[in-house]
Design a protein around this motif. Structure first.
Motif, mmCIF file in Angstrom:
data_model
loop_
_atom_site.group_PDB
_atom_site.id
_atom_site.type_symbol
_atom_site.label_atom_id
_atom_site.label_comp_id
_atom_site.label_asym_id
_atom_site.label_seq_id
_atom_site.Cartn_x
_atom_site.Cartn_y
_atom_site.Cartn_z
ATOM 1 N N THR A 75 13.531 -3.856 3.823
ATOM 2 C CA THR A 75 13.676 -3.374 2.459
ATOM 3 C C THR A 75 12.843 -2.108 2.317
ATOM 4 O OG1 THR A 75 14.032 -5.590 1.546
ATOM 5 C CG2 THR A 75 13.306 -3.889 0.013
ATOM 6 N N HIS A 76 13.498 -1.019 1.928
ATOM 7 C CA HIS A 76 12.814 0.263 1.740
ATOM 8 C C HIS A 76 12.912 0.657 0.274
ATOM 9 C CE1 HIS A 76 12.624 1.911 6.067
ATOM 10 N NE2 HIS A 76 12.970 0.634 6.148
ATOM 11 N N ALA A 77 11.847 1.216 -0.257
ATOM 12 C CA ALA A 77 11.858 1.766 -1.610
ATOM 13 C C ALA A 77 11.844 3.283 -1.521
ATOM 14 C CB ALA A 77 10.653 1.274 -2.399
ATOM 15 N N ILE A 78 12.617 3.910 -2.384
ATOM 16 C CA ILE A 78 12.606 5.369 -2.499
ATOM 17 C C ILE A 78 12.176 5.720 -3.916
ATOM 18 C CG2 ILE A 78 13.966 7.487 -2.416
ATOM 19 C CD1 ILE A 78 15.677 6.228 -0.282
ATOM 20 N N MET A 79 11.073 6.432 -4.019
ATOM 21 C CA MET A 79 10.525 6.838 -5.302
ATOM 22 C C MET A 79 10.483 8.369 -5.356
ATOM 23 S SD MET A 79 7.419 4.034 -5.575
ATOM 24 C CE MET A 79 7.278 4.141 -7.377
ATOM 25 N N HIS A 97 9.087 5.326 0.480
ATOM 26 C CA HIS A 97 9.256 6.761 0.714
ATOM 27 C C HIS A 97 9.150 7.498 -0.616
ATOM 28 C CE1 HIS A 97 11.085 5.711 4.635
ATOM 29 N NE2 HIS A 97 11.781 4.818 3.951
ATOM 30 N N VAL A 98 8.622 8.699 -0.584
ATOM 31 C CA VAL A 98 8.638 9.578 -1.754
ATOM 32 C C VAL A 98 9.552 10.751 -1.458
ATOM 33 C CG1 VAL A 98 7.307 11.075 -3.280
ATOM 34 C CG2 VAL A 98 6.332 8.908 -2.494
ATOM 35 N N ALA A 102 4.960 5.444 3.607
ATOM 36 C CA ALA A 102 3.841 4.528 3.859
ATOM 37 C C ALA A 102 4.286 3.113 3.504
ATOM 38 C CB ALA A 102 2.612 4.946 3.048
ATOM 39 N N GLY A 103 3.329 2.198 3.471
ATOM 40 C CA GLY A 103 3.616 0.828 3.094
ATOM 41 C C GLY A 103 3.640 0.657 1.577
ATOM 42 N N PRO A 104 3.715 -0.577 1.102
ATOM 43 C CA PRO A 104 3.806 -0.839 -0.339
ATOM 44 C C PRO A 104 2.602 -0.339 -1.135
ATOM 45 C CG PRO A 104 3.535 -2.889 0.912
ATOM 46 C CD PRO A 104 3.823 -1.820 1.900
ATOM 47 N N GLU A 105 1.495 -0.090 -0.447
ATOM 48 C CA GLU A 105 0.317 0.437 -1.151
ATOM 49 C C GLU A 105 0.586 1.818 -1.741
ATOM 50 O OE1 GLU A 105 0.114 1.928 3.054
ATOM 51 O OE2 GLU A 105 0.512 -0.051 2.126
ATOM 52 N N LEU A 106 1.554 2.543 -1.192
ATOM 53 C CA LEU A 106 1.889 3.861 -1.724
ATOM 54 C C LEU A 106 2.444 3.749 -3.140
ATOM 55 C CD1 LEU A 106 2.235 6.910 -1.454
ATOM 56 C CD2 LEU A 106 4.389 6.500 -0.218
ATOM 57 N N ALA A 107 3.249 2.724 -3.393
ATOM 58 C CA ALA A 107 3.796 2.525 -4.739
ATOM 59 C C ALA A 107 2.686 2.251 -5.745
ATOM 60 C CB ALA A 107 4.804 1.380 -4.731
ATOM 61 N N LYS A 108 1.691 1.483 -5.331
ATOM 62 C CA LYS A 108 0.565 1.199 -6.229
ATOM 63 C C LYS A 108 -0.226 2.481 -6.534
ATOM 64 C CE LYS A 108 -0.059 -3.602 -4.684
ATOM 65 N NZ LYS A 108 0.367 -4.211 -5.971
#
Length: 251
Positions: A29-33, A217-218, A228-234
């Motif tokens: 699962t990848h997030a794109i922000m 990802h940004v 980076a990992g989920p810490e990037l979203a935080k």
């Protein structure tokens, strides 16, 4: 599963994507922000084959097949699903008929026999429970008269029915209250398997606390500028995007 290399795309002669590199493996699962206008929705539209966008350079491979040469309907039949940011209404087309036609078209493409009425209704009942979709909504025209939250929930129901290999959720949390977001996230989580991958496009870390991507990802100015990992979203939740923009603009 998905490999994107140096992908460029434009709409109306204006370049939006300026060299996307992205690789997603089975079960990830990848997030794109990213800030508004950075190209997040354009990326999802290009991957599913929206004809309004022109791919001007680069490659995209899905399970070893050249994605960019496929028709949009074949991309769907191969297992790519897009949950729209603004789901459309289709008056006069019942959800039941719509989903049965979609599922049987996919099964035909895969060389499988069509589901009969009893098999389809049984499947529909099972999948409806995943997203707590009211049976009355399932029997109405597609999204007609639905609230924003009901439309999003309905799309996750459609995803559950179609069982895609790669699900792309384009700001599914937009306009959802906390309870609706929880139901949508739980539905997505229940469908996760080692063979199924998900791309979550979002502005907010709250949804990612529920879906929990392995990679974030940004996207900024048409490129993925940080991974980076989920810490990037935080970190983005606390600090916004300005610090990332400054790093990129100084380079």
């Amino acid at each position: 599963m998905l490999k994107v290399k140096n992908l460029h795309a434009a709409i109306g002669g204006k370049e939006i994507l300026k060299g996307i590199d992205l690789e997603i493996r089975d079960g990830e699962t990848h997030a794109i922000m990213g800030p508004n206008g950075s190209g997040k929705s354009t990326l999802s539209a290009v991957l599913v084959g929206n004809p309004l966008y022109e791919v001007t350079a680069g490659e995209a491979w899905f399970n070893g097949k050249d994605l960019l040469t496929m028709k949009p309907e074949d991309r769907a039949r191969e297992g790519i699903f897009l949950s729209f940011q603004y789901p459309v209404e289709i008056p006069g087309v019942s959800m039941t008929n719509f989903m049965r036609a979609a599922i049987n078209a996919k099964r035909e493409y895969q060389g499988l026999s069509s589901l009969n009425a009893a098999e389809f209704l049984k499947l529909m009942r099972e999948k409806r429970k995943l997203v707590e979709l009211d049976s009355r909504l399932a029997n109405r025209s597609v999204n007609e008269g639905f609230s924003g939250g009901e439309k999003k929930r309905n799309e996750i129901f459609q995803m559950a029915m179609l069982e895609p290999t790669l699900a792309i959720l384009d700001e599914t949390d937009s306009g959802l209250d906390v309870d609706a977001m929880r139901i949508v996230a739980e539905g997505v989580n229940k469908m996760l398997t080692p063979q199924r991958s998900t791309i979550v496009i979002t502005h907010y870390e709250r949804l990612l606390e529920m879906i929990r991507p392995q990679v974030v990802h940004v996207l900024y100015k048409g490129r993925i500028v940080k991974t980076a990992g989920p810490e990037l979203a935080k970190e983005i939740e606390m600090k916004g995007y300005d610090w990332i923009k400054s790093e990129v603009d100084e380079q």
